[in-house]
Design a protein around this motif. Structure first.
Motif, PDB file in Angstrom:
ATOM      1  N   VAL A 289      49.641  47.681  33.396  1.00 15.47           N
ATOM      2  CA  VAL A 289      50.805  48.555  33.577  1.00 15.47           C
ATOM      3  C   VAL A 289      50.539  49.695  34.564  1.00 15.47           C
ATOM      4  O   VAL A 289      51.466  50.168  35.215  1.00 15.47           O
ATOM      5  CB  VAL A 289      51.301  49.132  32.230  1.00 15.47           C
ATOM      6  N   TYR A 290      49.265  50.151  34.664  1.00 17.23           N
ATOM      7  CA  TYR A 290      48.974  51.264  35.583  1.00 17.23           C
ATOM      8  C   TYR A 290      48.738  50.758  36.998  1.00 17.23           C
ATOM      9  O   TYR A 290      48.623  51.530  37.936  1.00 17.23           O
ATOM     10  CB  TYR A 290      47.737  52.047  35.096  1.00 17.23           C
ATOM     11  N   CYS A 291      48.615  49.441  37.155  1.00 23.68           N
ATOM     12  CA  CYS A 291      48.241  48.877  38.452  1.00 23.68           C
ATOM     13  C   CYS A 291      49.420  48.229  39.157  1.00 23.68           C
ATOM     14  O   CYS A 291      49.620  48.418  40.354  1.00 23.68           O
ATOM     15  CB  CYS A 291      47.122  47.859  38.238  1.00 23.68           C
TER      16      CYS A 291
ATOM     17  N   LEU B 236      33.381  42.138  46.186  1.00 19.48           N
ATOM     18  CA  LEU B 236      34.641  41.402  46.266  1.00 19.48           C
ATOM     19  C   LEU B 236      35.545  41.885  45.139  1.00 19.48           C
ATOM     20  O   LEU B 236      35.098  42.041  44.000  1.00 19.48           O
ATOM     21  CB  LEU B 236      34.398  39.899  46.124  1.00 19.48           C
ATOM     22  N   THR B 237      36.801  42.109  45.495  1.00 23.29           N
ATOM     23  CA  THR B 237      37.733  42.606  44.504  1.00 23.29           C
ATOM     24  C   THR B 237      39.113  42.057  44.826  1.00 23.29           C
ATOM     25  O   THR B 237      39.250  41.100  45.576  1.00 23.29           O
ATOM     26  CB  THR B 237      37.646  44.157  44.418  1.00 23.29           C
ATOM     27  N   GLY B 238      40.142  42.657  44.252  1.00 20.07           N
ATOM     28  CA  GLY B 238      41.487  42.145  44.506  1.00 20.07           C
ATOM     29  C   GLY B 238      42.504  43.175  44.066  1.00 20.07           C
ATOM     30  O   GLY B 238      42.169  44.368  44.007  1.00 20.07           O
TER      31      GLY B 238
ATOM     32  N   GLU C  72      42.930  39.838  41.595  1.00 18.66           N
ATOM     33  CA  GLU C  72      41.825  39.256  40.834  1.00 18.66           C
ATOM     34  C   GLU C  72      41.052  38.316  41.767  1.00 18.66           C
ATOM     35  O   GLU C  72      41.565  37.260  42.134  1.00 18.66           O
ATOM     36  CB  GLU C  72      42.366  38.528  39.589  1.00 18.66           C
ATOM     37  N   PRO C  73      39.824  38.700  42.148  1.00 15.98           N
ATOM     38  CA  PRO C  73      39.107  37.901  43.149  1.00 15.98           C
ATOM     39  C   PRO C  73      38.907  36.448  42.709  1.00 15.98           C
ATOM     40  O   PRO C  73      38.945  35.544  43.535  1.00 15.98           O
ATOM     41  CB  PRO C  73      37.765  38.625  43.308  1.00 15.98           C
ATOM     42  N   LEU C  74      38.738  36.228  41.397  1.00 15.96           N
ATOM     43  CA  LEU C  74      38.414  34.869  40.955  1.00 15.96           C
ATOM     44  C   LEU C  74      39.645  33.969  40.844  1.00 15.96           C
ATOM     45  O   LEU C  74      39.511  32.800  40.506  1.00 15.96           O
ATOM     46  CB  LEU C  74      37.626  34.908  39.634  1.00 15.96           C
TER      47      LEU C  74
ATOM     48  N   ILE D 126      33.317  44.453  35.026  1.00 13.43           N
ATOM     49  CA  ILE D 126      34.444  43.826  34.331  1.00 13.43           C
ATOM     50  C   ILE D 126      35.357  44.936  33.812  1.00 13.43           C
ATOM     51  O   ILE D 126      34.887  45.880  33.170  1.00 13.43           O
ATOM     52  CB  ILE D 126      33.960  42.942  33.156  1.00 13.43           C
ATOM     53  N   SER D 127      36.634  44.810  34.097  1.00 18.85           N
ATOM     54  CA  SER D 127      37.580  45.832  33.650  1.00 18.85           C
ATOM     55  C   SER D 127      38.074  45.480  32.261  1.00 18.85           C
ATOM     56  O   SER D 127      38.541  44.368  32.029  1.00 18.85           O
ATOM     57  CB  SER D 127      38.760  45.902  34.620  1.00 18.85           C
ATOM     58  N   LEU D 128      37.954  46.432  31.362  1.00 19.50           N
ATOM     59  CA  LEU D 128      38.367  46.194  29.976  1.00 19.50           C
ATOM     60  C   LEU D 128      38.790  47.537  29.384  1.00 19.50           C
ATOM     61  O   LEU D 128      37.975  48.447  29.302  1.00 19.50           O
ATOM     62  CB  LEU D 128      37.174  45.613  29.192  1.00 19.50           C
TER      63      LEU D 128
ATOM     64  N   ALA E 265      36.752  51.082  32.221  1.00 24.55           N
ATOM     65  CA  ALA E 265      37.974  51.282  31.432  1.00 24.55           C
ATOM     66  C   ALA E 265      38.765  52.432  32.039  1.00 24.55           C
ATOM     67  O   ALA E 265      38.206  53.490  32.325  1.00 24.55           O
ATOM     68  CB  ALA E 265      37.613  51.603  29.986  1.00 24.55           C
ATOM     69  N   VAL E 266      40.034  52.202  32.281  1.00 24.78           N
ATOM     70  CA  VAL E 266      40.895  53.292  32.735  1.00 24.78           C
ATOM     71  C   VAL E 266      41.267  54.101  31.486  1.00 24.78           C
ATOM     72  O   VAL E 266      41.679  53.531  30.479  1.00 24.78           O
ATOM     73  CB  VAL E 266      42.152  52.738  33.434  1.00 24.78           C
ATOM     74  N   ALA E 267      41.051  55.401  31.553  1.00 16.73           N
ATOM     75  CA  ALA E 267      41.352  56.259  30.398  1.00 16.73           C
ATOM     76  C   ALA E 267      42.840  56.578  30.405  1.00 16.73           C
ATOM     77  O   ALA E 267      43.363  57.126  31.380  1.00 16.73           O
ATOM     78  CB  ALA E 267      40.534  57.547  30.494  1.00 16.73           C
TER      79      ALA E 267
ATOM     80  N   LEU F 136      34.307  55.226  32.732  1.00  9.04           N
ATOM     81  CA  LEU F 136      35.708  55.599  32.512  1.00  9.04           C
ATOM     82  C   LEU F 136      36.311  56.043  33.839  1.00  9.04           C
ATOM     83  O   LEU F 136      35.660  56.717  34.631  1.00  9.04           O
ATOM     84  CB  LEU F 136      35.787  56.750  31.502  1.00  9.04           C
ATOM     85  N   ILE F 137      37.558  55.639  34.064  1.00  9.79           N
ATOM     86  CA  ILE F 137      38.228  55.933  35.337  1.00  9.79           C
ATOM     87  C   ILE F 137      39.518  56.694  35.065  1.00  9.79           C
ATOM     88  O   ILE F 137      40.272  56.323  34.153  1.00  9.79           O
ATOM     89  CB  ILE F 137      38.602  54.615  36.076  1.00  9.79           C
ATOM     90  N   GLU F 138      39.779  57.724  35.852  1.00  6.55           N
ATOM     91  CA  GLU F 138      41.085  58.393  35.764  1.00  6.55           C
ATOM     92  C   GLU F 138      42.130  57.561  36.491  1.00  6.55           C
ATOM     93  O   GLU F 138      41.827  56.961  37.529  1.00  6.55           O
ATOM     94  CB  GLU F 138      41.020  59.779  36.423  1.00  6.55           C
ATOM     95  N   THR F 139      43.351  57.545  36.002  1.00  9.96           N
ATOM     96  CA  THR F 139      44.403  56.798  36.719  1.00  9.96           C
ATOM     97  C   THR F 139      44.680  57.492  38.043  1.00  9.96           C
ATOM     98  O   THR F 139      44.730  58.711  38.117  1.00  9.96           O
ATOM     99  CB  THR F 139      45.741  56.756  35.943  1.00  9.96           C
ATOM    100  N   MET F 140      44.853  56.679  39.070  1.00  8.40           N
ATOM    101  CA  MET F 140      45.128  57.229  40.391  1.00  8.40           C
ATOM    102  C   MET F 140      46.564  56.892  40.784  1.00  8.40           C
ATOM    103  O   MET F 140      47.065  55.821  40.453  1.00  8.40           O
ATOM    104  CB  MET F 140      44.174  56.623  41.422  1.00  8.40           C
ATOM    105  N   PRO F 141      47.209  57.793  41.500  1.00  6.02           N
ATOM    106  CA  PRO F 141      48.621  57.581  41.858  1.00  6.02           C
ATOM    107  C   PRO F 141      48.779  56.627  43.041  1.00  6.02           C
ATOM    108  O   PRO F 141      49.068  57.035  44.156  1.00  6.02           O
ATOM    109  CB  PRO F 141      49.096  59.000  42.200  1.00  6.02           C
TER     110      PRO F 141
ATOM    111  N   MET G  55      46.820  49.566  43.931  1.00  6.05           N
ATOM    112  CA  MET G  55      45.369  49.387  43.866  1.00  6.05           C
ATOM    113  C   MET G  55      45.008  47.923  44.134  1.00  6.05           C
ATOM    114  O   MET G  55      43.964  47.618  44.703  1.00  6.05           O
ATOM    115  CB  MET G  55      44.896  49.776  42.461  1.00  6.05           C
ATOM    116  N   SER G  56      45.876  47.011  43.728  1.00  3.86           N
ATOM    117  CA  SER G  56      45.581  45.591  43.889  1.00  3.86           C
ATOM    118  C   SER G  56      45.628  45.165  45.349  1.00  3.86           C
ATOM    119  O   SER G  56      45.167  44.081  45.696  1.00  3.86           O
ATOM    120  CB  SER G  56      46.583  44.766  43.081  1.00  3.86           C
ATOM    121  N   VAL G  57      46.197  46.003  46.226  1.00  2.00           N
ATOM    122  CA  VAL G  57      46.203  45.674  47.650  1.00  2.00           C
ATOM    123  C   VAL G  57      44.883  46.107  48.278  1.00  2.00           C
ATOM    124  O   VAL G  57      44.200  45.326  48.955  1.00  2.00           O
ATOM    125  CB  VAL G  57      47.390  46.367  48.364  1.00  2.00           C
TER     126      VAL G  57
END
Ligand code: SAM
Ligand code: SF4
Length: 337
Positions: A33-35, A71-73, A75-77, A127-129, A167-169, A194-199, A332-334
């Motif tokens: 939802v944040y992405c 490598l990222t995305g 989802e890279p895989l 791994i993002s969780l 983990a995004v907080a 832990l990651i802060e949400t970015m705009p 972020m996914s771009v």
């Protein structure tokens, strides 16, 4: 912080570029939802760089001084034949030109790919969780299945990959679960960051409702854990503490409460070959045109040098009630996390 380590890419602030993040696809099998918005429009396939073009681009960056490639995305895989690219890039690990080849993944496809990744010389993965509760997991990812991710994590462990969890907080979502996540991750020998949400990009939700400053989170954690700052670094922007009670490491990525740009050593390329010199700024350089304009790399190399020559000093993210628009319009996914 200035690094002198053989990179020919030095930006106007003396920072050597040694770290490249490559978004290999903007697509994903989740809709966190944040992405992302639920109804995302993805790029037409014809706009994407082919795997061969991605390889050529990465190889040039490595020749110019990149030592770490992620490598990222998206989802890279989920990119078709992605393991072909990983296998090709692994030649630079063998030659010693590249120190580390790694990836950031949501874990959904790891049960399939963990062994092959390890075989290609990948040693660590992120791994993002965001939660250990399957219902909450479904609500935050919209489409994700926690069991599948858990099977992926187990496969990665069996393959001998070192795992770091991200983990995004998120306020009101996982803030009270984070102590349990710390115990769980550290109990399995995994670091947690832990990651802060970015705009970044328009999403369906209001970001001010999601934003949880990590300075608050840290103060909360200090009520039940003993946190000691440590100089540990992985080449990324996280600052680490050690938790005495668990013996594990906890990272904080705080783009909003503490700007980490001064030590920035990285640039990002998207799956269409756009180079972003900063995650939080709009300025970019198109590398696809020079890549396709000739078989030799001179034009491409020139375009990269010009772009690095205008890498900005940093971002200035703000999340508050007055600043409702995203800092940059792309998700972020771009650009890739
Ligand atoms: N799909 C992969 C994954 O989720 O790990 C790789 C790409 S994802 C964009 C990379 C990281 O960015 C994830 O850890 C995700 O939680 C994080 N992320 C996405 N949108 C974000 C945002 N707006 N603010 C902070 N982190 C974000
Ligand atoms: Fe997909 Fe990763 Fe974005 Fe979640 S954070 S929607 S898994 S790209």
């Amino acid at each position: 912080m200035t690094e002198f380590n053989g990179s020919s890419m030095i930006d106007p602030f003396g920072r050597a570029i040694t770290y490249l993040r490559v978004s290999v696809t903007d697509r994903c099998d989740f809709r966190c939802v944040y992405c992302m918005a639920e109804d995302m429009h993805f790029l037409p396939k014809k706009d994407l760089l082919s795997l061969e073009e991605l390889d050529r681009l990465c190889t040039l960056f490595i020749e110019k001084g990149v030592r770490k490639l992620r490598l990222t995305g998206g989802e890279p895989l989920v990119r078709k034949n992605i393991m072909h690219l990983v296998r090709e890039l692994s030649r630079h690990l063998k030659s010693g030109a590249l120190e580390e080849l790694t990836l950031t993944t949501n874990g959904s496809q790891l049960a399939r790919f963990a062994d092959e990744l390890a075989d290609c010389g990948v040693r660590r993965i992120n791994i993002s969780l965001d939660t250990l509760d399957s219902q909450k997991f479904r609500s935050i990812t919209r489409w994700g299945d926690l069991d599948k991710v858990m099977r992926g994590i187990e496969a990665a462990e069996r393959a001998g990959l070192k795992i770091k969890l991200n983990a995004v907080a998120l306020k009101g979502f996982n803030e009270f679960e984070i102590p349990d996540m710390i115990r769980w991750a550290h109990g399995r020998g995994m670091d947690l960051t832990l990651i802060e949400t970015m705009p970044l990009g328009e999403i369906d939700a209001d970001r001010t409702d999601q934003y949880l400053p990590l300075s608050h989170m840290r103060a909360e954690l200090e009520r039940q854990f003993t946190l000691t700052d440590i100089p540990f670094k992985t080449g990324g922007p996280a600052r680490y503490v050690e938790i005495s009670e668990t013996g594990g490491r906890l990272g904080f990525i705080t783009p909003l409460t503490h700007n980490f740009c001064e030590g920035c050593n990285r640039v990002r390329i998207t799956c269409t070959g756009t180079l972003y010199m900063c995650l939080g700024q709009e300025d970019a350089a198109d590398l696809r045109a020079p890549l396709r304009a000739s078989e030799g790399n001179e034009l491409l190399s020139q375009a990269i040098d010009e772009a690095i020559g205008r890498k900005p000093k940093g971002h200035d993210f703000v999340i508050d009630r007055q600043t409702r628009r995203p800092a940059v319009s792309r998700h972020m996914s771009v650009t890739g996390g």
